[in-house]
Motif scaffolding. Structure first.
Motif, PDB file in Angstrom:
ATOM      1  N   GLY A 135       0.789  -1.228   0.000  1.00  0.00           N
ATOM      2  CA  GLY A 135       0.000   0.000   0.000  1.00  0.00           C
ATOM      3  C   GLY A 135       0.814   1.267   0.000  1.00  0.00           C
ATOM      4  O   GLY A 135       0.280   2.342   0.295  1.00  0.00           O
ATOM      5  N   LYS A 136       2.094   1.191  -0.372  1.00  0.00           N
ATOM      6  CA  LYS A 136       2.960   2.372  -0.354  1.00  0.00           C
ATOM      7  C   LYS A 136       3.644   2.560  -1.712  1.00  0.00           C
ATOM      8  O   LYS A 136       3.943   1.585  -2.416  1.00  0.00           O
ATOM      9  N   VAL A 137       3.863   3.825  -2.038  1.00  0.00           N
ATOM     10  CA  VAL A 137       4.660   4.215  -3.208  1.00  0.00           C
ATOM     11  C   VAL A 137       5.876   4.968  -2.691  1.00  0.00           C
ATOM     12  O   VAL A 137       5.734   6.006  -2.030  1.00  0.00           O
ATOM     13  N   GLN A 156       7.459   9.410   0.146  1.00  0.00           N
ATOM     14  CA  GLN A 156       6.648   8.206   0.292  1.00  0.00           C
ATOM     15  C   GLN A 156       5.178   8.558   0.299  1.00  0.00           C
ATOM     16  O   GLN A 156       4.764   9.534   0.923  1.00  0.00           O
ATOM     17  N   ILE A 157       4.393   7.760  -0.417  1.00  0.00           N
ATOM     18  CA  ILE A 157       2.947   7.926  -0.484  1.00  0.00           C
ATOM     19  C   ILE A 157       2.307   6.751   0.233  1.00  0.00           C
ATOM     20  O   ILE A 157       2.506   5.594  -0.153  1.00  0.00           O
ATOM     21  N   VAL A 198      -4.544  11.096  -7.798  1.00  0.00           N
ATOM     22  CA  VAL A 198      -3.445  11.905  -8.307  1.00  0.00           C
ATOM     23  C   VAL A 198      -2.735  12.537  -7.124  1.00  0.00           C
ATOM     24  O   VAL A 198      -3.384  13.109  -6.227  1.00  0.00           O
ATOM     25  N   TYR A 199      -1.408  12.432  -7.130  1.00  0.00           N
ATOM     26  CA  TYR A 199      -0.599  12.988  -6.048  1.00  0.00           C
ATOM     27  C   TYR A 199       0.358  14.034  -6.613  1.00  0.00           C
ATOM     28  O   TYR A 199       0.794  13.954  -7.767  1.00  0.00           O
ATOM     29  N   PRO A 206       4.853  13.675  -0.381  1.00  0.00           N
ATOM     30  CA  PRO A 206       3.863  13.981  -1.427  1.00  0.00           C
ATOM     31  C   PRO A 206       2.462  14.088  -0.834  1.00  0.00           C
ATOM     32  O   PRO A 206       2.128  13.455   0.172  1.00  0.00           O
ATOM     33  N   THR A 207       1.627  14.893  -1.460  1.00  0.00           N
ATOM     34  CA  THR A 207       0.278  15.135  -0.977  1.00  0.00           C
ATOM     35  C   THR A 207      -0.739  14.700  -2.025  1.00  0.00           C
ATOM     36  O   THR A 207      -0.491  14.763  -3.224  1.00  0.00           O
TER      37      THR A 207
END
Length: 469
Positions: A135-137, A156-157, A198-199, A206-207
């Motif tokens: 579940g992470k980018v 990290q997202i 979209v981030y 990142p948001t």
């Protein structure tokens, strides 16, 4: 003229991904046989020549990505063994014998299977994003931009708060290719919840910028199209329910409210678009949007004053011409002129029939150049003023709160028959042609028609190509 070519890649198992380099002269393939194969295009013979075959990972290699050539011949791969590897080609003279391609770095930060990897566009920096089933980018950047041996997490997202597992489905990503977009953006889809978001990147954390959509089936792939001068973006998604969906996405809140045709490009002579572009440039330069709109309002007031002066002059001319008639006609004309002065000059139009009133509302006039129409010049001036007012009104302060965030719109929902999972979607270099491939072994090409609808224009099957060879 359509041409088909079969490449004997000689993989011993399923092929999961293929990736062209920036110039399209080099091709990389990977599959379940744990291998990566590099192919070079021979211009003289028109054939793909095997450059290198690499036993790359300890499990299936599922995705590849080339870096921009300004960073050298650099390739990233991800695998079910939960690792991301960075590969670099050495000059033949620099290393005698052995493989020309070496693994310069192995990234093991993920706690789940890495399903997608992609280098950021060259206008940002050398960044590789990896999406995993936890579940992470993670965004990785090299500590040394030359050797590329050590990479650290630069962002990290947390796509799934609290984490996810392999059973929640894959996670895919794609970068925005436009260097003119204010924020550096990427789209992420899949995992728990089957969401597409979209981030905005560019910072350590990142948001989230916008939620594109949510599905009842797994999101297997996403791809962001090149903008090529469009004021909006195109994003495609591939799902396990056999649907390919295409979205328009407006990242800028000002441009999101402009009048855009159903075609791919913006009409440059649109007053609303020009006003929106001016507002966008002002905001990008740190200016005040309200100042631009106030200046537009001042220009409109000046135009209205000029229109009123012209109306007064026309009324005086009407008085002079009508003074040669009867006294009763003078009285009627004076009554009409008085009514016109109270209505700001629009009273002259009320003397026309209903069809003229309808034309006035639409900004057009029947036979405006006719000598029998004394209001032709005033009508044209009023039309221009109304056009400017409508352009600025679309971006008025009452709607700016609604435009404080981006928006998206579903423009195509393409169904593949029979219903099989769609594994990949890819745009061409201009964002006008979309390709998809699924479990039925068919690669389909989709293109937008002149009326704005998307349809299938070609289908390529492996059996057909093999039969023709």
């Amino acid at each position: 003229m359509e041409q088909e070519m079969s490449i004997p890649v000689n993989h011993d198992d399923f092929i999961h991904d293929i990736a062209y380099n920036f110039y399209g002269t080099r091709l990389a393939t990977c599959g379940s046989d744990k291998c990566i194969k590099i192919w070079d295009w021979n211009k003289q013979t028109g054939l793909w020549i095997l450059n290198e075959s690499i036993l790359a990972h300890e499990s299936s290699v599922v995705r590849l990505s080339w870096a921009h050539p300004e960073f050298g011949q650099v390739l990233a791969s991800c695998s079910l063994d939960r690792t991301v590897k960075i590969w670099m080609e050495h000059e033949p003279s620099a290393k005698a014998g052995g493989s020309r391609w070496t693994c310069v770095s192995k990234i093991v930060d993920s706690s789940g299977v890495v399903h997608s990897v992609a280098f950021a566009p060259e206008y940002t920096s050398l960044i590789v994003a990896a999406a995993s089933s936890d579940g992470k980018v993670r965004l990785h950047s090299p500590i040394e931009a030359v050797k590329l041996r050590n990479w650290s997490i630069s962002g990290q997202i947390d796509f799934v708060p609290g984490g996810a597992s392999d059973s929640d489905g894959p996670l895919s990503l794609s970068w925005c290719k436009s260097r003119f977009s204010a924020p550096h953006m990427l789209v992420v889809g899949g995992s728990k919840g089957n969401a597409v978001r979209v981030y905005q990147t560019g910072s350590m954390q990142p948001t989230k910028l916008h939620d594109i959509d949510f599905y009842d089936s797994y999101v297997l792939d996403v791809d962001w199209a090149p903008t090529m001068g469009r004021s909006f973006h195109l994003i495609a998604t591939a799902c396990s329910d056999g649907h390919v969906r295409i979205y328009k996405f407006w990242a800028d809140p000002v441009m999101s409210n402009t009048s855009i045709s159903e075609g791919l490009f913006v009409h440059e002579n649109d007053d609303g678009v020009r006003n929106a572009s001016k507002a966008t440039n002002t905001a990008a330069n740190g200016g005040d949007l309200s100042a631009d709109y106030n200046s537009e309002d001042d220009e409109e007031e000046d135009d209205e004053e000029d229109d009123d002066d012209d109306d007064d002059e026309d009324e005086e001319d009407d008085d002079d011409s009508d003074s040669e008639g009867t006294d009763s006609d003078d009285d009627d004309d004076n009554g009409v002129d008085a009514e016109d002065s109270e209505q700001g000059g629009d009273g002259l139009d009320t003397a026309n029939d209903g069809s003229d009133d309808d034309d006035d509302e639409n900004g057009t006039y029947s036979n405006p150049n006719s000598a029998n129409n004394p209001n032709a010049s005033n009508a044209r001036r009023r039309t221009r003023a109304q056009g400017r007012r409508s352009g600025s009104k679309a971006l008025g302060s009452s709607e700016q709160q609604q435009l404080s965030y981006p928006r998206s719109e579903l423009v195509a929902d393409l169904v593949v028959e029979p219903h099989v999972p769609i594994r990949r979607v890819r745009w061409n270099s201009t964002g006008t042609l979309l390709s998809s491939s699924g479990d039925d072994g068919v690669a389909r090409m989709w293109k937008m028609t002149v009326n704005g609808t998307w349809r299938e224009v070609a289908a390529i099957t492996a059996e057909k190509s093999s039969a023709e060879m």
